[in-house]
Design a protein around this motif. Structure first.
Motif, PDB file in Angstrom:
ATOM      1  N   GLY A   1      51.213  60.509 -48.497  1.00 23.44           N
ATOM      2  CA  GLY A   1      51.613  59.447 -47.685  1.00 23.44           C
ATOM      3  C   GLY A   1      52.371  60.236 -46.173  1.00 23.44           C
ATOM      4  O   GLY A   1      52.605  61.280 -46.385  1.00 23.44           O
TER       5      GLY A   1
ATOM      6  N   GLN B   1      52.879  51.808 -54.496  1.00 25.67           N
ATOM      7  CA  GLN B   1      51.891  50.882 -54.028  1.00 25.67           C
ATOM      8  C   GLN B   1      50.898  50.705 -55.466  1.00 25.67           C
ATOM      9  O   GLN B   1      50.426  52.039 -55.789  1.00 25.67           O
TER      10      GLN B   1
ATOM     11  N   CYS C   1      52.538  46.205 -52.914  1.00 26.56           N
ATOM     12  CA  CYS C   1      53.687  47.067 -52.468  1.00 26.56           C
ATOM     13  C   CYS C   1      54.992  46.637 -52.983  1.00 26.56           C
ATOM     14  O   CYS C   1      55.258  45.548 -52.568  1.00 26.56           O
TER      15      CYS C   1
ATOM     16  N   ARG D   1      46.605  49.991 -42.216  1.00 21.26           N
ATOM     17  CA  ARG D   1      45.271  50.402 -42.649  1.00 21.26           C
ATOM     18  C   ARG D   1      44.940  51.811 -41.816  1.00 21.26           C
ATOM     19  O   ARG D   1      44.989  51.984 -40.645  1.00 21.26           O
ATOM     20  N   GLN D   2      44.402  52.732 -42.664  1.00 24.85           N
ATOM     21  CA  GLN D   2      44.069  54.082 -42.060  1.00 24.85           C
ATOM     22  C   GLN D   2      42.543  54.722 -42.695  1.00 24.85           C
ATOM     23  O   GLN D   2      42.552  54.671 -43.824  1.00 24.85           O
TER      24      GLN D   2
ATOM     25  N   PRO E   1      47.342  55.539 -38.563  1.00 23.97           N
ATOM     26  CA  PRO E   1      47.591  54.239 -39.098  1.00 23.97           C
ATOM     27  C   PRO E   1      47.438  52.920 -38.177  1.00 23.97           C
ATOM     28  O   PRO E   1      48.083  52.943 -37.039  1.00 23.97           O
TER      29      PRO E   1
ATOM     30  N   VAL F   1      42.220  53.478 -46.600  1.00 25.11           N
ATOM     31  CA  VAL F   1      43.354  53.486 -47.132  1.00 25.11           C
ATOM     32  C   VAL F   1      44.389  52.429 -46.731  1.00 25.11           C
ATOM     33  O   VAL F   1      44.781  52.502 -45.482  1.00 25.11           O
ATOM     34  N   TYR F   2      45.182  51.636 -47.360  1.00 26.76           N
ATOM     35  CA  TYR F   2      46.003  50.720 -46.860  1.00 26.76           C
ATOM     36  C   TYR F   2      47.549  51.285 -47.243  1.00 26.76           C
ATOM     37  O   TYR F   2      47.563  51.253 -48.427  1.00 26.76           O
ATOM     38  N   LEU F   3      48.133  51.292 -46.273  1.00 28.56           N
ATOM     39  CA  LEU F   3      49.623  51.983 -46.396  1.00 28.56           C
ATOM     40  C   LEU F   3      50.674  50.825 -46.376  1.00 28.56           C
ATOM     41  O   LEU F   3      50.615  49.782 -45.440  1.00 28.56           O
TER      42      LEU F   3
ATOM     43  N   GLY G   1      49.878  54.872 -50.510  1.00 29.70           N
ATOM     44  CA  GLY G   1      48.569  54.228 -50.128  1.00 29.70           C
ATOM     45  C   GLY G   1      47.627  53.656 -51.351  1.00 29.70           C
ATOM     46  O   GLY G   1      47.702  54.283 -52.377  1.00 29.70           O
TER      47      GLY G   1
ATOM     48  N   ARG H   1      43.675  53.179 -51.739  1.00 26.96           N
ATOM     49  CA  ARG H   1      42.371  53.497 -51.131  1.00 26.96           C
ATOM     50  C   ARG H   1      41.427  52.512 -51.663  1.00 26.96           C
ATOM     51  O   ARG H   1      41.162  52.355 -52.958  1.00 26.96           O
TER      52      ARG H   1
END
Lengths: 113, 116
Positions: free
Chosen positions: A43, B6, B23, B36-37, B43, B89-91, B110, B112
Motif C-alpha cells: 500500500g 481491506q 474497508c 482505484r489504481q 490512485p 486494485v481498490y484502495l 488494497g 485486487r
C-alpha cells in the motif's frame, strides 16, 4: 477540482547522488501537499506533507520537499540516494476548502548501485 | 487493528456479477476514502466520506458503483454488473485531523479485483 502533474514517468539516479522527483499542482485556493511512496505489492506510505510555514519540509527516510507557491511546485528531494529508495512516488494535493485528496500519475524512481 | 484493513485481498469474479469490497479504517478516523489504481497508474479518486455521509462522490465512474458507511466506521464499496474494465486494485484510506484537510491518509493494502 484540484489536480497534480508529475512530468516524469521515470527517474534514474546512481546510488549516492542527489535525487529530485518533480510535482506541480493546480488548486483554486491554498494547497495542502503530500508525498507518498509505494513499494511493490504494498500500500501507499506517507512520506511528508506541506501544510503551512517553512517552505522546506522534511520527512521520513531522509526525504525533503520544497513548496514553491509562485511555480506551484512541490518537488521531492534527497541529498544522497539509496538503492532501497527505488519505488513508485506519488504527489498529492488537497484544496484547503475541502478534504478530498487527488494524486498524480506517479514517478518510478530507480537507484542503481 | 492498528492499520486500515481491506477484505478480500483478492477477488476474481465473472463479468456481470455483483461484488462487495470492505474497508475497516483506523479506529476514530472520521474521513474515509476509496481510490482505484490500475497497474502503473496513480490512485484514481472514487468517493470520500466524512462520518456517515458521502462528502464527495464525484469520482464514481457510473451508477454501477456505490459505497456506504452506515455507522461512520466500516465502509463497503459495491459494484453491480461488473465489467472487465473494472479490474484494478481498490484502495481504501482513512484520515483524522483536528484541522480539516491537514491529516495524511493511511492506506490499506488494497483489494485486487479481477473480472474475467
Amino acid at each position: 477540482a484540484q489536480s497534480v502533474a508529475q512530468p516524469e514517468d521515470q527517474v534514474n539516479v546512481a546510488e549516492g547522488n542527489p535525487l529530485t522527483v518533480k510535482c506541480t499542482y493546480s488548486v483554486s485556493g491554498n494547497p495542502y501537499l503530500f508525498w507518498y511512496v509505494q513499494y511493490p505489492n504494498r500500500g501507499l506510505q506517507f512520506l511528508l506533507k506541506y501544510i503551512t510555514g517553512d517552505n522546506l519540509v522534511k520527512g521520513s527516510y531522509g526525504f525533503e520537499a520544497e513548496f514553491n507557491k509562485s511555480q506551484t511546485s512541490f518537488h521531492l528531494k534527497k541529498p544522497s540516494a539509496l538503492v532501497s529508495d527505488s519505488a513508485l512516488y506519488f504527489c498529492a494535493v488537497r484544496d484547503i476548502r475541502n478534504n478530498d485528496m487527488r494524486f498524480g500519475a506517479g514517478t518510478r524512481l530507480t537507484v542503481k548501485p | 487493528g492498528a492499520g486500515v484493513s481491506q477484505t478480500p485481498s483478492n477477488k476474481v469474479t465473472e463479468k456481470g456479477k455483483y461484488v462487495e469490497l470492505r474497508c475497516d479504517p483506523i479506529s476514530g478516523h472520521t474521513a474515509l476514502y476509496w481510490y482505484r489504481q490500475s497497474l502503473g497508474q496513480g490512485p484514481e479518486f472514487l468517493i470520500y466520506f466524512q462520518g456517515t455521509g458521502a462528502a464527495d462522490d464525484s469520482g464514481l465512474p457510473n451508477d454501477r458503483f456505490f459505497a456506504v458507511r452506515p455507522e461512520g466506521s466500516v465502509s463497503t464499496l459495491k459494484i453491480q454488473r461488473t465489467e472487465r474494465g473494472d479490474s484494478a486494485v481498490y484502495l481504501c484510506a482513512s484520515s483524522s485531523s483536528v484541522v480539516v484537510g491537514t491529516g495524511e491518509l493511511f492506506f490499506g493494502e488494497g483489494s485486487r479485483l479481477t473480472v474475467l
